[in-house]
Design an enzyme around this catalytic site. Structure first.
Site, PDB file in Angstrom:
ATOM      1  N   ARG A 141      40.409 131.457  39.177  1.00 22.19           N
ATOM      2  CA  ARG A 141      39.481 131.136  38.086  1.00 22.19           C
ATOM      3  C   ARG A 141      39.779 129.787  37.435  1.00 22.19           C
ATOM      4  NH1 ARG A 141      36.682 134.381  35.419  1.00 22.19           N
ATOM      5  NH2 ARG A 141      37.201 133.127  33.657  1.00 22.19           N
ATOM      6  N   ILE A 147      43.256 140.521  23.648  1.00 23.49           N
ATOM      7  CA  ILE A 147      42.756 139.330  24.353  1.00 23.49           C
ATOM      8  C   ILE A 147      41.808 139.702  25.495  1.00 23.49           C
ATOM      9  CG2 ILE A 147      43.426 137.232  25.623  1.00 23.49           C
ATOM     10  CD1 ILE A 147      44.333 137.148  22.724  1.00 23.49           C
ATOM     11  N   ARG A 152      51.077 135.556  43.070  1.00 24.91           N
ATOM     12  CA  ARG A 152      50.288 134.509  42.395  1.00 24.91           C
ATOM     13  C   ARG A 152      51.068 133.908  41.229  1.00 24.91           C
ATOM     14  NH1 ARG A 152      44.359 136.109  40.823  1.00 24.91           N
ATOM     15  NH2 ARG A 152      44.457 133.934  40.229  1.00 24.91           N
ATOM     16  N   ARG A 183      35.719 137.828  31.521  1.00 29.87           N
ATOM     17  CA  ARG A 183      36.176 136.436  31.478  1.00 29.87           C
ATOM     18  C   ARG A 183      35.037 135.408  31.602  1.00 29.87           C
ATOM     19  NH1 ARG A 183      41.819 135.998  34.603  1.00 29.87           N
ATOM     20  NH2 ARG A 183      42.119 134.332  33.103  1.00 29.87           N
ATOM     21  N   ASP A 190      50.174 138.307  28.364  1.00 25.63           N
ATOM     22  CA  ASP A 190      50.771 138.302  29.700  1.00 25.63           C
ATOM     23  C   ASP A 190      52.095 139.080  29.764  1.00 25.63           C
ATOM     24  OD1 ASP A 190      48.684 136.822  30.817  1.00 25.63           O
ATOM     25  OD2 ASP A 190      49.542 134.954  30.113  1.00 25.63           O
ATOM     26  N   LYS A 240      53.627 128.132  35.863  1.00 27.05           N
ATOM     27  CA  LYS A 240      52.354 128.133  36.616  1.00 27.05           C
ATOM     28  C   LYS A 240      51.203 127.686  35.722  1.00 27.05           C
ATOM     29  CE  LYS A 240      50.020 132.169  36.980  1.00 27.05           C
ATOM     30  NZ  LYS A 240      48.613 132.235  36.526  1.00 27.05           N
ATOM     31  N   ASN A 241      51.123 128.282  34.534  1.00 26.23           N
ATOM     32  CA  ASN A 241      49.947 128.033  33.693  1.00 26.23           C
ATOM     33  C   ASN A 241      49.960 126.657  33.035  1.00 26.23           C
ATOM     34  OD1 ASN A 241      48.993 130.474  34.467  1.00 26.23           O
ATOM     35  ND2 ASN A 241      49.438 131.540  32.551  1.00 26.23           N
ATOM     36  N   CYS A 276      37.284 139.444  36.703  1.00 24.97           N
ATOM     37  CA  CYS A 276      38.409 139.842  37.551  1.00 24.97           C
ATOM     38  C   CYS A 276      38.910 141.177  37.027  1.00 24.97           C
ATOM     39  CB  CYS A 276      39.491 138.774  37.577  1.00 24.97           C
ATOM     40  SG  CYS A 276      40.382 138.650  36.049  1.00 24.97           S
TER      41      CYS A 276
HETATM   42  C1  EPZ Z   1      44.907 131.719  30.394  1.00 25.91           C
HETATM   43  O1  EPZ Z   1      43.686 132.247  30.910  1.00 25.91           O
HETATM   44  C2  EPZ Z   1      45.984 132.092  31.384  1.00 25.91           C
HETATM   45  N1  EPZ Z   1      45.669 131.528  32.681  1.00 25.91           N
HETATM   46  C3  EPZ Z   1      46.099 133.614  31.477  1.00 25.91           C
HETATM   47  O2  EPZ Z   1      47.192 133.909  32.322  1.00 25.91           O
HETATM   48  C4  EPZ Z   1      46.387 134.191  30.092  1.00 25.91           C
HETATM   49  O3  EPZ Z   1      46.412 135.582  30.162  1.00 25.91           O
HETATM   50  C5  EPZ Z   1      45.313 133.725  29.109  1.00 25.91           C
HETATM   51  O4  EPZ Z   1      45.227 132.273  29.114  1.00 25.91           O
HETATM   52  C6  EPZ Z   1      45.574 134.170  27.675  1.00 25.91           C
HETATM   53  O5  EPZ Z   1      46.790 133.672  27.234  1.00 25.91           O
HETATM   54  C7  EPZ Z   1      45.974 130.260  32.942  1.00 25.91           C
HETATM   55  O6  EPZ Z   1      46.513 129.542  32.116  1.00 25.91           O
HETATM   56  C8  EPZ Z   1      45.653 129.771  34.306  1.00 25.91           C
HETATM   57  P1  EPZ Z   1      41.402 132.345  27.669  1.00 25.91           P
HETATM   58  P2  EPZ Z   1      42.292 131.777  30.311  1.00 25.91           P
HETATM   59  O7  EPZ Z   1      40.310 131.380  27.969  1.00 25.91           O
HETATM   60  O8  EPZ Z   1      42.355 130.326  30.032  1.00 25.91           O
HETATM   61  C9  EPZ Z   1      37.670 135.113  26.490  1.00 25.91           C
HETATM   62  C10 EPZ Z   1      48.367 135.045  34.002  1.00 25.91           C
HETATM   63  O9  EPZ Z   1      48.678 136.243  34.117  1.00 25.91           O
HETATM   64  N2  EPZ Z   1      36.871 133.903  26.766  1.00 25.91           N
HETATM   65  O10 EPZ Z   1      42.315 132.054  26.517  1.00 25.91           O
HETATM   66  O11 EPZ Z   1      41.233 132.285  31.210  1.00 25.91           O
HETATM   67  C11 EPZ Z   1      38.253 135.663  27.804  1.00 25.91           C
HETATM   68  O12 EPZ Z   1      37.304 136.477  28.470  1.00 25.91           O
HETATM   69  C12 EPZ Z   1      46.975 134.666  33.517  1.00 25.91           C
HETATM   70  O13 EPZ Z   1      49.115 134.098  34.279  1.00 25.91           O
HETATM   71  C13 EPZ Z   1      35.517 133.908  26.515  1.00 25.91           C
HETATM   72  O14 EPZ Z   1      34.956 134.907  26.028  1.00 25.91           O
HETATM   73  O15 EPZ Z   1      42.291 132.595  28.956  1.00 25.91           O
HETATM   74  C14 EPZ Z   1      39.461 136.407  27.305  1.00 25.91           C
HETATM   75  O16 EPZ Z   1      39.074 137.687  26.871  1.00 25.91           O
HETATM   76  C15 EPZ Z   1      46.023 135.815  33.485  1.00 25.91           C
HETATM   77  N3  EPZ Z   1      34.787 132.798  26.826  1.00 25.91           N
HETATM   78  C16 EPZ Z   1      39.930 135.575  26.102  1.00 25.91           C
HETATM   79  O17 EPZ Z   1      38.799 134.771  25.719  1.00 25.91           O
HETATM   80  C17 EPZ Z   1      35.364 131.676  27.345  1.00 25.91           C
HETATM   81  O18 EPZ Z   1      34.648 130.698  27.588  1.00 25.91           O
HETATM   82  C18 EPZ Z   1      41.102 134.638  26.409  1.00 25.91           C
HETATM   83  O19 EPZ Z   1      40.759 133.773  27.477  1.00 25.91           O
HETATM   84  C19 EPZ Z   1      36.740 131.674  27.589  1.00 25.91           C
HETATM   85  C20 EPZ Z   1      37.490 132.805  27.294  1.00 25.91           C
END
Ligand code: EPZ
Length: 427
Positions: free
Chosen positions: A93, A328, A398, A122, A306, A22-23, A117
């Site tokens: 998102r 994370i 999802r 996020r 995850d 998915k991701n 969420c």
């Molecule tokens: C991706 O989310 C995945 N989603 C998530 O999978 C996964 O948990 C996550 O990466 C971490 O591996 C998809 O790929 C669609 P991040 P993403 O940006 O891209 C903070 C699932 O269960 N952050 O690496 O949103 C954020 O708040 C989902 O399949 C900022 O502060 O993850 C978080 O605490 C859930 N500012 C951390 O970084 C930003 O601009 C990691 O977020 C961006 C992120």
């Protein structure tokens, strides 16, 4: 709303085919906005809600999407729009990923701010700072971010944290820019590598995939491509843990063990036998109590956030005390309270959880609150003694394709209710 009725205590046995990731599929589908030619994407988990939302998002922006089994064809239909609709962004998102390709191609994009969420706030500041480093200006209007630039230019961007989404967004923008962009402190997840390979197939030059310094040499006109998405390491990790939690013996077909090195090492440390081959992982329980093993989540290649909730479920069934630290997301322990309802012994202090293994979990009415927390409760119910009713299954839908069918084929007693689809054989 759908719910699962589960009679637990049966070891999972047999083989299961792991779906496309998915991701990885989400950003790859969105990257088709970079070209006006036809793209054919194979191994897409088309039954997932987030993938369906992505189809709607692409169509709302002017693409035509045709899906047939796991093959998705994305064609141009109208001139592309640069405003993503709020109704779709609020459902998913990852919609914010349209910003990179559209901003780079058209010099302007309007995307609703996705909001938090259940697992955390996020924010998208890392995405926005990256675009600003390439010359974009930012304005907030009516809950939308408007990014614009007369001429976005390739350049050097250093991320304050290796955000998966920000790395993807910037890689896609960079692919449409004439020149080289360097992303430092980039995310290294296998899904990033998959997106990079797709961008290469569109005609961009991408180097450093799997490393924290990625270079993208883009060009303003990219061509169409045919591409196949990698297997879902998180679905594979879920089935690995489900097999261990139920003392089963499961073969994961199509799974890539190189994407799961840390979870495999941790499962082995618990005493679970794991055999790996090319696109195959076999999990064999030895019938003995699991050893308690602590984990701390981190960016890839560290233990994936995850799989954290699933690990907590497994540790509830171990012979001793273990700890889980989530680094994370700030609020990713909602499943712990539900596990307590099943007889688990867990204490949570901020982003640390301490788990004291119990002899058995006991079936109960429980409720999912996010994809992976939901999957962790499902695994707990499969391993527990007695009957469980798992509510809010839409969270699980999802991220997992036909999970009840896959589990039933492994011998689980699980049934979906309130469903318009065919119901799997009842327990
Ligand atoms: C991706 O989310 C995945 N989603 C998530 O999978 C996964 O948990 C996550 O990466 C971490 O591996 C998809 O790929 C669609 P991040 P993403 O940006 O891209 C903070 C699932 O269960 N952050 O690496 O949103 C954020 O708040 C989902 O399949 C900022 O502060 O993850 C978080 O605490 C859930 N500012 C951390 O970084 C930003 O601009 C990691 O977020 C961006 C992120």
């Amino acid at each position: 709303m759908d719910q699962f009725f589960i009679d637990g205590g049966k070891p999972l046995k047999g083989g299961v085919k792991i779906s496309g990731s998915k991701n990885a599929a989400l950003p790859i589908l969105i990257a088709t906005l970079l070209t006006d030619e036809v793209c054919v994407i194979e191994n897409v988990p088309v039954l997932l809600r987030d993938i369906r939302t992505t189809f709607q998002l692409l169509e709302s922006l002017g693409k035509k999407v045709i899906s047939q089994n796991s093959r998705v064809t994305v064609k141009p239909q109208a001139s592309l729009k640069t405003h993503a609709p709020y109704d779709l962004v609020k459902q998913m998102r990852a919609s914010v990923l349209v910003a990179g390709p559209l901003l780079a191609r058209f010099g302007v994009v309007r995307v609703p701010i996705p909001g938090g969420c259940s697992i955390g706030l996020r924010p998208i500041d890392i995405h926005l700072n990256g675009f600003k480093a390439l010359g974009a200006r930012e304005l907030v209007d009516q809950g939308d971010i408007i990014l614009s630039s007369r001429e976005l230019s390739p350049g050097r961007v250093r991320l304050k944290f290796p955000s998966v989404g920000a790395t993807e967004n910037l890689m896609m923008a960079a692919a449409a820019l004439n020149g080289e962009t360097i992303i430092e402190n980039a995310a290294r997840e296998p899904e990033i590598e998959d997106l990079g390979r797709f961008l290469i197939s569109l005609g961009a030059k991408v180097k450093g995939l799997g490393h924290s310094r990625i270079s993208v040499l883009g060009k303003p006109v990219l061509h169409g491509a045919r591409y196949s998405v990698i297997a879902d390491r998180l679905e594979a990790g879920t089935f690995m843990i489900a097999a261990a939690a139920t003392q089963g013996h499961v073969e994961l077909l199509g799974a890539d063990p190189t994407h799961l090195k840390d979870p495999i090492a941790k499962l082995r440390a618990c005493g679970v036998k794991i055999k790996t081959g090319l696109r195959k992982i076999t999990v064999i329980s030895n019938g003995k109590a699991l050893k308690p093993i602590s984990i701390k989540t981190g960016p890839y290649p560290e233990f994936p956030t995850d799989l954290q909730a699933l690990w907590m479920t497994l540790m509830c069934l171990s012979a001793g005390k273990s700890e889980v630290e989530e680094t994370i997301f700030e609020n990713r322990f909602l499943h712990a309270a539900e596990l307590l309802r099943m007889g688990a012994s867990i204490s949570v202090h901020g982003n640390h959880a301490r788990i004291f293994g119990v002899k058995k979990l006991i079936g109960a009415p429980i409720m999912a609150s996010d994809i992976r927390g939901g999957a962790a409760l499902l695994v707990a119910a499969l391993a527990a003694e007695g009957h469980s009713v798992l509510q809010r299954v839409y969270h699980i839908d999802r991220g997992y394709e036909k999970i009840e069918d896959k589990l039933s084929a492994l011998g689980a007693l699980i049934r979906r209710a309130n469903d318009s689809r065919k119901i799997s054989p009842s327990s």
